[in-house]
Design a protein around this motif. Structure first.
Motif, short mmCIF file in Angstrom:
data_model
loop_
_atom_site.label_atom_id
_atom_site.label_comp_id
_atom_site.label_asym_id
_atom_site.label_seq_id
_atom_site.Cartn_x
_atom_site.Cartn_y
_atom_site.Cartn_z
N LEU A 68 0.84 -1.19 0.00
CA LEU A 68 0.00 0.00 0.00
C LEU A 68 0.87 1.24 0.00
CD1 LEU A 68 -2.66 -0.95 2.71
CD2 LEU A 68 -2.91 -1.03 0.23
N SER A 73 -4.13 3.70 4.68
CA SER A 73 -4.22 2.84 5.86
C SER A 73 -5.05 1.60 5.57
CB SER A 73 -4.87 3.59 7.03
OG SER A 73 -4.16 4.75 7.33
N TYR A 74 -4.56 0.46 6.02
CA TYR A 74 -5.28 -0.82 5.91
C TYR A 74 -6.39 -0.84 6.95
CZ TYR A 74 -6.07 -5.85 6.56
OH TYR A 74 -6.63 -7.09 6.69
N SER A 77 -9.65 -7.07 5.49
CA SER A 77 -9.64 -7.83 4.23
C SER A 77 -10.51 -9.07 4.39
CB SER A 77 -8.21 -8.22 3.83
OG SER A 77 -7.60 -9.01 4.82
N VAL A 84 2.32 -9.32 8.01
CA VAL A 84 2.32 -7.88 7.73
C VAL A 84 3.69 -7.34 8.06
CG1 VAL A 84 1.29 -5.64 8.31
CG2 VAL A 84 -0.13 -7.71 8.32
N ASN A 87 3.69 -1.47 5.44
CA ASN A 87 2.53 -1.36 4.55
C ASN A 87 2.48 -2.49 3.51
OD1 ASN A 87 1.15 0.76 5.66
ND2 ASN A 87 1.23 2.04 3.85
N TYR A 89 1.39 -6.36 2.89
CA TYR A 89 0.51 -7.40 3.40
C TYR A 89 0.68 -8.64 2.54
CZ TYR A 89 -1.36 -3.57 6.04
OH TYR A 89 -1.47 -2.50 6.89
N ILE A 105 -9.69 -5.99 -0.05
CA ILE A 105 -8.98 -5.28 1.01
C ILE A 105 -9.60 -3.90 1.13
CG2 ILE A 105 -6.75 -4.39 1.80
CD1 ILE A 105 -6.67 -6.95 -0.87
N VAL A 107 -9.40 -0.12 2.59
CA VAL A 107 -8.36 0.84 2.99
C VAL A 107 -8.98 2.21 3.21
CG1 VAL A 107 -6.51 -0.39 1.76
CG2 VAL A 107 -7.77 1.42 0.60
#
Length: 168
Positions: A68, A73-74, A77, A84, A87, A89, A105, A107
């Motif tokens: 990302l 920001s995650y 999912s 992780v 950033n 995954y 996912i 975000v």
């Protein structure tokens, strides 16, 4: 065995087609990866779709990685990540022959100070069979956009602006 090494054809048996292919010495493994993004507006949640297809006639193990942008920001999912790292995954999974996997996912997009920036979502799918591996990369660029309401009636007094004083 759905893929025999040989076949016998005789004049007494009717055959409408014969498929002939070649098997690579290390096995066949090929995959497809497609990434897409629902929206790219400031301070809104967005969904990234990662669609993978095992194009091989045998089951394969996969490692899927999504990097990302630093300002994104995650949130969640559809399948929890296997690991992780910052950033980045990672998801590890197995897929049957010709199986399709769909991963979503969620975000959070960054704020208006990043408006106009191009955000790069980089995904890598690695097919692993024994000591062999093949990777497919998909880079998804998205320009962050922010919107405003042209009918907004909010009045900002001059005194709220830097260096300006109201006088009565």
């Amino acid at each position: 065995n759905p893929y025999p090494d040989s076949a016998t054809i005789s004049s007494t048996t009717s055959v409408d087609s014969v498929s002939i292919g070649f098997r690579a010495p290390g096995g066949i493994h090929q995959a497809m990866l497609d990434a897409s993004l629902s929206q790219h507006r400031c301070l809104e949640s967005a969904r990234v779709w990662l669609n993978t297809v095992n194009l091989s006639p045998i089951a394969s193990n996969y490692r899927l990685e999504l990097s990302l942008p630093a300002t994104v920001s995650y949130l969640a999912s559809s399948l929890p990540p296997s690991s992780v790292n910052g950033n980045q995954y990672h998801w590890n999974y197995s897929a049957s022959a010709f199986e399709t996997e769909n991963l979503t996912i969620d975000v959070m997009m960054p704020g208006p100070q990043f408006s106009g920036d191009t955000l790069y979502f980089i995904s890598i799918l690695t097919s692993i069979q024994g000591n062999d591996s093949v990777s497919v990369v998909d880079t998804l660029p998205a320009v962050l956009t922010c919107s405003f309401d042209p009918n907004e009636k909010l009045i900002i007094p001059l005194s709220s602006q830097i260096g300006v004083r109201d006088t009565v």
